[in-house]
Scaffold this active site. Structure first.
Site, PDB file in Angstrom:
ATOM      1  N   THR A  82       1.642  -4.309   4.368  1.00 52.06           N
ATOM      2  CA  THR A  82       1.536  -4.620   5.796  1.00 52.06           C
ATOM      3  C   THR A  82       0.977  -6.021   6.068  1.00 52.06           C
ATOM      4  O   THR A  82       1.165  -6.556   7.151  1.00 52.06           O
ATOM      5  CB  THR A  82       0.625  -3.585   6.507  1.00 52.06           C
ATOM      6  OG1 THR A  82      -0.652  -3.587   5.868  1.00 52.06           O
ATOM      7  CG2 THR A  82       1.223  -2.206   6.460  1.00 52.06           C
ATOM      8  N   ASP A  83       0.295  -6.611   5.071  1.00 51.84           N
ATOM      9  CA  ASP A  83      -0.393  -7.892   5.327  1.00 51.84           C
ATOM     10  C   ASP A  83       0.569  -8.994   5.785  1.00 51.84           C
ATOM     11  O   ASP A  83       0.257  -9.750   6.705  1.00 51.84           O
ATOM     12  CB  ASP A  83      -1.132  -8.363   4.064  1.00 51.84           C
ATOM     13  CG  ASP A  83      -2.400  -7.557   3.802  1.00 51.84           C
ATOM     14  OD1 ASP A  83      -2.750  -6.706   4.642  1.00 51.84           O
ATOM     15  OD2 ASP A  83      -3.043  -7.783   2.762  1.00 51.84           O
ATOM     16  N   TYR A 110      -8.103   0.984  -3.838  1.00 52.10           N
ATOM     17  CA  TYR A 110      -6.817   1.261  -4.461  1.00 52.10           C
ATOM     18  C   TYR A 110      -6.163  -0.059  -4.862  1.00 52.10           C
ATOM     19  O   TYR A 110      -6.612  -1.130  -4.468  1.00 52.10           O
ATOM     20  CB  TYR A 110      -5.894   2.012  -3.483  1.00 52.10           C
ATOM     21  CG  TYR A 110      -5.448   1.151  -2.327  1.00 52.10           C
ATOM     22  CD1 TYR A 110      -6.269   0.953  -1.215  1.00 52.10           C
ATOM     23  CD2 TYR A 110      -4.213   0.495  -2.357  1.00 52.10           C
ATOM     24  CE1 TYR A 110      -5.879   0.144  -0.166  1.00 52.10           C
ATOM     25  CE2 TYR A 110      -3.818  -0.317  -1.308  1.00 52.10           C
ATOM     26  CZ  TYR A 110      -4.650  -0.480  -0.214  1.00 52.10           C
ATOM     27  OH  TYR A 110      -4.262  -1.289   0.816  1.00 52.10           O
ATOM     28  N   THR A 118       0.822  -1.214   0.000  1.00 50.62           N
ATOM     29  CA  THR A 118       0.000   0.000   0.000  1.00 50.62           C
ATOM     30  C   THR A 118       0.851   1.256   0.000  1.00 50.62           C
ATOM     31  O   THR A 118       0.443   2.288  -0.522  1.00 50.62           O
ATOM     32  CB  THR A 118      -0.935  -0.015   1.234  1.00 50.62           C
ATOM     33  OG1 THR A 118      -1.788  -1.132   1.098  1.00 50.62           O
ATOM     34  CG2 THR A 118      -1.774   1.233   1.330  1.00 50.62           C
ATOM     35  N   GLU A 176      -1.496 -29.403  29.166  1.00 49.08           N
ATOM     36  CA  GLU A 176      -2.754 -30.104  28.896  1.00 49.08           C
ATOM     37  C   GLU A 176      -2.551 -31.238  27.901  1.00 49.08           C
ATOM     38  O   GLU A 176      -3.284 -32.209  27.882  1.00 49.08           O
ATOM     39  CB  GLU A 176      -3.776 -29.121  28.309  1.00 49.08           C
ATOM     40  CG  GLU A 176      -4.502 -28.291  29.334  1.00 49.08           C
ATOM     41  CD  GLU A 176      -5.409 -27.277  28.654  1.00 49.08           C
ATOM     42  OE1 GLU A 176      -6.531 -27.640  28.302  1.00 49.08           O
ATOM     43  OE2 GLU A 176      -4.977 -26.130  28.480  1.00 49.08           O
ATOM     44  N   LYS A 179       0.388  -7.806  12.671  1.00 45.84           N
ATOM     45  CA  LYS A 179      -0.684  -6.913  12.200  1.00 45.84           C
ATOM     46  C   LYS A 179      -1.948  -7.282  12.963  1.00 45.84           C
ATOM     47  O   LYS A 179      -2.375  -8.431  12.945  1.00 45.84           O
ATOM     48  CB  LYS A 179      -0.884  -7.064  10.695  1.00 45.84           C
ATOM     49  CG  LYS A 179      -1.921  -6.112  10.121  1.00 45.84           C
ATOM     50  CD  LYS A 179      -1.954  -6.104   8.597  1.00 45.84           C
ATOM     51  CE  LYS A 179      -2.967  -5.065   8.112  1.00 45.84           C
ATOM     52  NZ  LYS A 179      -2.984  -4.904   6.661  1.00 45.84           N
TER      53      LYS A 179
HETATM   54  C1  SIN Z   1      -1.060  -2.979   2.927  1.00 46.25           C
HETATM   55  O1  SIN Z   1       0.020  -2.778   2.437  1.00 46.25           O
HETATM   56  O2  SIN Z   1      -1.413  -2.332   3.924  1.00 46.25           O
HETATM   57  C2  SIN Z   1      -2.051  -3.971   2.427  1.00 46.25           C
HETATM   58  C3  SIN Z   1      -1.685  -4.636   1.159  1.00 46.25           C
HETATM   59  C4  SIN Z   1      -0.360  -5.318   1.219  1.00 46.25           C
HETATM   60  O3  SIN Z   1      -0.020  -5.925   2.223  1.00 46.25           O
HETATM   61  O4  SIN Z   1       0.357  -5.250   0.217  1.00 46.25           O
END
Ligand code: SIN
Length: 351
Positions: free
Chosen positions: A116-117, A50, A37, A308, A189
């Site tokens: 971020t994924d 986007y 992103t 457990e 995340k």
């Molecule tokens: C992001 O970057 O926040 C979402 C999409 C990605 O991980 O490329």
């Protein structure tokens, strides 16, 4: 005339010395771009739709001229993908390039722009495979570069500050987002859309960035000096993740067995628990030579050995406090060295 020449010479000498001093003082940073992103482009500044991974590295660099105040910067495009498409081939390429940068002394630090994924997975993979303590700072954005109040430019500036800060000299791989710095091992995340998405649920951020200043509060001890050697590797052993839930059936475990997986990370309920049907399937896969690693779907805390669950009798190992996606990375890398469960368990308790 002679006097003018002398003054001119002295003036040029001072400028040259000053230039050398400032250049010498500036860290050399290479920014490796992979997409996400932070390089995303949308049709309007106010709508959230986007496409990730559209804007090339040169445009990202031109958008943040402020960062040249802190560092001498070069950029390279390693990939141009949304990080949901991140894969082992790109991890190997990225890690090999960073190792080469530090071996050849091409830079004092590296910044990796990344979606971020799966950023937490890439960060952990790099922390286990880069043979240097020099800073490698992963950074992304939650809003695309074309959005109103986008977060990418500020995050990129902060990441460059982290990578070039004297405080970061031996910090290794970290993620820097939203003015916080996280250890690669612990970051995850946590929210689908918020700019404060990255957290370390068990331990919090290790540092903060504010007004051009980088401050650390503690450093992780779980950052082994000996790294996995990935040179020459084209892929990694197959490790699947199987999710636990009420009334789960064994089909995903049987499928992994059929695909000849070398390992299964079981994302169990609570302290890595499973129902009787799934337990039997995991035991059968373990007898078949597949390494079974119990982790938790809870998102926090540790999975404990021999509590457990009778791991000794069943031949299972546990992920300690690694989440399932990070446990998969450590298990894939561990399996490039050994199939010995005791040695692998030891890695989970120390890496
Ligand atoms: C992001 O970057 O926040 C979402 C999409 C990605 O991980 O490329």
């Amino acid at each position: 005339m002679k006097r003018i020449h002398q003054i001119l010479f002295a003036f040029l000498f001072i400028i040259q010395i000053h230039g050398q001093v400032t250049n010498e003082n500036k860290a050399r940073i290479i920014i490796l771009a992979t997409g996400g992103t932070i390089a995303g482009s949308g049709e309007s500044s106010t709508k959230s739709a986007y496409t990730a991974g559209k804007i090339p590295i040169d445009n990202l660099l031109n958008a943040v001229p402020e960062m040249y105040k802190y560092a001498d910067i070069k950029g390279e495009q390693i990939a141009q993908i949304g990080s949901q498409d991140m894969n082992i081939e790109t991890w190997l390429k990225l890690s090999n390039r960073i190792n080469q940068i530090f071996e050849n002394n091409e830079a004092d630090g590296v910044v990796v722009t990344h979606g971020t994924d799966t950023q937490e997975e890439t960060a952990y993979f790099l922390s286990l495979t880069i043979n240097s303590k020099k800073p490698v700072v992963l950074v992304g954005a939650m809003r695309p570069a074309t959005a109103m109040s986008q977060d990418g430019n500020k995050n990129l500036l902060d990441a460059v500050m982290v990578a070039s800060s004297p405080e970061s000299k031996e910090i290794g791989v970290v993620t820097a987002m939203n003015e916080e710095i996280f250890a690669a091992r612990d970051v995850t995340k946590t929210i689908t859309t918020s700019i404060a998405t990255f957290q370390s649920r068990n331990f919090g951020p290790i540092g903060l960035i504010y007004d051009g200043k980088v401050s650390y509060y503690y450093k992780t001890l779980r950052n082994p000096a000996k790294k996995f050697n990935i040179k020459g590797l084209k892929t990694l052993p197959l490790v699947e993740i199987v999710y636990g839930y009420a009334d789960a059936k064994p089909s995903a475990i049987i499928a992994a067995q059929k695909d000849r997986a070398a390992g299964i990370v079981y994302a169990g309920m609570g302290n890595g628990n499973f129902n009787a049907t799934v337990g039997k399937a995991l035991e059968s896969a373990s007898k078949d030579g597949i390494i079974i690693c119990r982790s938790s779907r809870t998102g926090g805390g540790r999975v404990t050995l021999y509590n457990e669950v009778d791991d000794k009798a069943l031949g299972f190992i546990v992920a300690d406090d690694l989440n399932p996606q990070k446990a998969r990375i450590l298990l894939m890398l561990a399996l490039t060295e050994t199939k010995d469960k005791i040695k692998i368990q030891d890695m989970f308790f120390n890496y």
